[in-house]
Design a protein around this motif. Structure first.
Motif, PDB file in Angstrom:
ATOM      1  N   VAL A 149      15.250  14.764  -6.781  1.00 12.09           N
ATOM      2  CA  VAL A 149      13.894  13.949  -7.111  1.00 12.09           C
ATOM      3  C   VAL A 149      12.968  14.420  -5.856  1.00 12.09           C
ATOM      4  O   VAL A 149      12.230  14.012  -6.179  1.00 12.09           O
ATOM      5  CB  VAL A 149      14.319  13.286  -7.018  1.00 12.09           C
ATOM      6  CG1 VAL A 149      13.861  11.358  -6.740  1.00 12.09           C
ATOM      7  CG2 VAL A 149      16.030  12.076  -8.077  1.00 12.09           C
ATOM      8  N   SER A 150      13.013  14.407  -4.324  1.00 13.77           N
ATOM      9  CA  SER A 150      12.919  14.940  -3.426  1.00 13.77           C
ATOM     10  C   SER A 150      11.159  15.490  -3.804  1.00 13.77           C
ATOM     11  O   SER A 150      10.497  15.799  -3.541  1.00 13.77           O
ATOM     12  CB  SER A 150      12.997  15.223  -2.581  1.00 13.77           C
ATOM     13  OG  SER A 150      13.916  13.912  -2.047  1.00 13.77           O
ATOM     14  N   MET A 203       4.735   9.374  -5.518  1.00 12.02           N
ATOM     15  CA  MET A 203       4.454   8.669  -7.418  1.00 12.02           C
ATOM     16  C   MET A 203       4.006   7.419  -7.278  1.00 12.02           C
ATOM     17  O   MET A 203       3.684   8.420  -8.600  1.00 12.02           O
ATOM     18  CB  MET A 203       6.825   8.481  -6.768  1.00 12.02           C
ATOM     19  CG  MET A 203       6.815   8.662  -8.087  1.00 12.02           C
ATOM     20  SD  MET A 203       7.322  10.373  -8.523  1.00 12.02           S
ATOM     21  CE  MET A 203       7.188  10.567 -10.283  1.00 12.02           C
ATOM     22  N   ILE A 204       3.566   6.816  -7.023  1.00 14.99           N
ATOM     23  CA  ILE A 204       3.449   5.027  -7.714  1.00 14.99           C
ATOM     24  C   ILE A 204       1.379   5.820  -7.417  1.00 14.99           C
ATOM     25  O   ILE A 204       1.011   5.962  -9.366  1.00 14.99           O
ATOM     26  CB  ILE A 204       3.294   4.398  -6.833  1.00 14.99           C
ATOM     27  CG1 ILE A 204       4.834   3.870  -7.196  1.00 14.99           C
ATOM     28  CG2 ILE A 204       2.631   3.237  -8.016  1.00 14.99           C
ATOM     29  CD1 ILE A 204       5.235   2.727  -6.035  1.00 14.99           C
ATOM     30  N   GLY A 205       1.540   7.039  -6.630  1.00 16.93           N
ATOM     31  CA  GLY A 205       0.131   7.477  -6.634  1.00 16.93           C
ATOM     32  C   GLY A 205      -0.209   8.298  -7.709  1.00 16.93           C
ATOM     33  O   GLY A 205      -1.224   8.349  -8.636  1.00 16.93           O
ATOM     34  N   SER A 206       0.506   9.462  -8.195  1.00 19.26           N
ATOM     35  CA  SER A 206       0.448  10.101  -8.227  1.00 19.26           C
ATOM     36  C   SER A 206       0.221  10.174 -10.267  1.00 19.26           C
ATOM     37  O   SER A 206      -0.802  10.322 -10.699  1.00 19.26           O
ATOM     38  CB  SER A 206       1.658  11.096  -8.487  1.00 19.26           C
ATOM     39  OG  SER A 206       1.567  11.655  -6.790  1.00 19.26           O
ATOM     40  N   ILE A 207       1.273   8.560 -10.470  1.00 18.63           N
ATOM     41  CA  ILE A 207       1.586   8.612 -11.877  1.00 18.63           C
ATOM     42  C   ILE A 207       0.216   7.790 -12.641  1.00 18.63           C
ATOM     43  O   ILE A 207      -0.355   8.113 -12.988  1.00 18.63           O
ATOM     44  CB  ILE A 207       2.690   7.807 -11.970  1.00 18.63           C
ATOM     45  CG1 ILE A 207       3.876   8.056 -12.331  1.00 18.63           C
ATOM     46  CG2 ILE A 207       2.783   6.981 -13.250  1.00 18.63           C
ATOM     47  CD1 ILE A 207       5.511   8.194 -11.620  1.00 18.63           C
ATOM     48  N   LEU A 208      -0.156   6.899 -11.498  1.00 16.09           N
ATOM     49  CA  LEU A 208      -1.527   5.965 -12.127  1.00 16.09           C
ATOM     50  C   LEU A 208      -2.609   6.910 -11.929  1.00 16.09           C
ATOM     51  O   LEU A 208      -3.096   6.865 -12.383  1.00 16.09           O
ATOM     52  CB  LEU A 208      -1.730   5.399 -10.481  1.00 16.09           C
ATOM     53  CG  LEU A 208      -0.977   4.032 -10.667  1.00 16.09           C
ATOM     54  CD1 LEU A 208      -0.947   3.021  -9.542  1.00 16.09           C
ATOM     55  CD2 LEU A 208      -1.146   2.949 -11.763  1.00 16.09           C
ATOM     56  N   VAL A 214      -2.552   8.837  -3.058  1.00 18.51           N
ATOM     57  CA  VAL A 214      -1.517   9.426  -3.404  1.00 18.51           C
ATOM     58  C   VAL A 214      -0.734  10.077  -1.981  1.00 18.51           C
ATOM     59  O   VAL A 214       0.782   9.746  -2.418  1.00 18.51           O
ATOM     60  CB  VAL A 214      -2.765  10.816  -4.004  1.00 18.51           C
ATOM     61  CG1 VAL A 214      -0.842  12.002  -4.514  1.00 18.51           C
ATOM     62  CG2 VAL A 214      -2.991  10.154  -5.756  1.00 18.51           C
ATOM     63  N   VAL A 215      -0.754  10.127  -0.890  1.00 17.91           N
ATOM     64  CA  VAL A 215      -0.637  10.481   0.014  1.00 17.91           C
ATOM     65  C   VAL A 215       0.193   9.382   0.487  1.00 17.91           C
ATOM     66  O   VAL A 215       1.542   9.454   0.997  1.00 17.91           O
ATOM     67  CB  VAL A 215      -1.551  10.759   0.628  1.00 17.91           C
ATOM     68  CG1 VAL A 215      -0.734  11.013   2.716  1.00 17.91           C
ATOM     69  CG2 VAL A 215      -2.151  12.069   0.644  1.00 17.91           C
ATOM     70  N   ALA A 221       6.368  18.406  -5.315  1.00 19.48           N
ATOM     71  CA  ALA A 221       5.698  19.208  -6.173  1.00 19.48           C
ATOM     72  C   ALA A 221       4.558  17.697  -7.196  1.00 19.48           C
ATOM     73  O   ALA A 221       3.651  18.643  -7.401  1.00 19.48           O
ATOM     74  CB  ALA A 221       6.315  19.541  -7.618  1.00 19.48           C
ATOM     75  N   VAL A 222       4.446  16.756  -7.247  1.00 18.45           N
ATOM     76  CA  VAL A 222       4.367  15.610  -7.967  1.00 18.45           C
ATOM     77  C   VAL A 222       2.814  15.706  -7.681  1.00 18.45           C
ATOM     78  O   VAL A 222       1.743  15.244  -7.801  1.00 18.45           O
ATOM     79  CB  VAL A 222       4.970  14.595  -8.733  1.00 18.45           C
ATOM     80  CG1 VAL A 222       3.647  13.664  -9.312  1.00 18.45           C
ATOM     81  CG2 VAL A 222       5.369  14.961 -10.168  1.00 18.45           C
ATOM     82  N   LEU A 223       3.452  15.528  -6.224  1.00 19.07           N
ATOM     83  CA  LEU A 223       2.147  15.337  -5.433  1.00 19.07           C
ATOM     84  C   LEU A 223       1.355  16.071  -4.977  1.00 19.07           C
ATOM     85  O   LEU A 223      -0.201  16.520  -4.889  1.00 19.07           O
ATOM     86  CB  LEU A 223       2.544  14.447  -3.744  1.00 19.07           C
ATOM     87  CG  LEU A 223       2.424  14.643  -2.411  1.00 19.07           C
ATOM     88  CD1 LEU A 223       1.380  13.171  -2.033  1.00 19.07           C
ATOM     89  CD2 LEU A 223       2.431  15.706  -1.322  1.00 19.07           C
ATOM     90  N   ILE A 224       1.672  17.880  -4.809  1.00 17.74           N
ATOM     91  CA  ILE A 224       0.975  18.380  -4.283  1.00 17.74           C
ATOM     92  C   ILE A 224       0.313  18.348  -5.939  1.00 17.74           C
ATOM     93  O   ILE A 224      -1.317  19.250  -5.903  1.00 17.74           O
ATOM     94  CB  ILE A 224       2.029  20.125  -4.224  1.00 17.74           C
ATOM     95  CG1 ILE A 224       2.277  19.393  -2.902  1.00 17.74           C
ATOM     96  CG2 ILE A 224       1.038  20.999  -4.347  1.00 17.74           C
ATOM     97  CD1 ILE A 224       3.282  20.702  -2.817  1.00 17.74           C
TER      98      ILE A 224
END
Length: 123
Positions: free
Chosen positions: A4-5, A44-49, A39-40, A10-13
């Motif tokens: 999960v981490s 997770m929430i920032g990337s999804i948004l 996002v930083v 990966a999603v953040l990058i």
């Protein structure tokens, strides 16, 4: 748990790279800098948004940024923008001797200028 981490990182990058490389006209609702901070700070929430509402998708659905392709057979490689510096073939001793000559020449020019200035004051 480590999976999960790694997934979140990966999603953040991917989201950060997408935000940074995306043209300002393709960013919706917030400025790019605010999306980056979102996002930083909330990965997770920032990337999804970002992927749901923040980016402009092309007409055909998801469009990934791509490098322009060029046909190697028809186009020559681009010419270099600068010429590499010429190799100095002098030995270290020759370079030191040249520098010594330049220093002596500079010292003599300063001496001549000083004498001309002094002669100008005397007359």
């Amino acid at each position: 748990m480590p999976f999960v981490s790694l997934l979140i990182i990966a999603v953040l990058i991917v989201a950060l790279i997408d935000i940074i490389t995306r043209d300002e006209s393709q960013v919706k609702h917030l400025p790019k800098l605010v999306w980056i901070l979102l996002v930083v700070l909330l990965p997770m929430i920032g990337s999804i948004l970002w992927f749901l509402i923040g980016r402009e998708y092309g007409e055909g659905g998801v469009s990934l940024p791509r490098m322009p392709r060029r046909d190697a057979r028809t186009q020559a490689p681009p010419a270099p923008q600068y010429a590499p510096p010429a190799a100095d073939t002098r030995t270290t001793e020759q370079q030191i001797a040249d520098l010594d000559r330049e220093i002596e020449e500079w010292r003599l020019r300063e001496e001549i200028a000083k004498r001309r200035h002094d002669e100008g004051d005397a007359s």
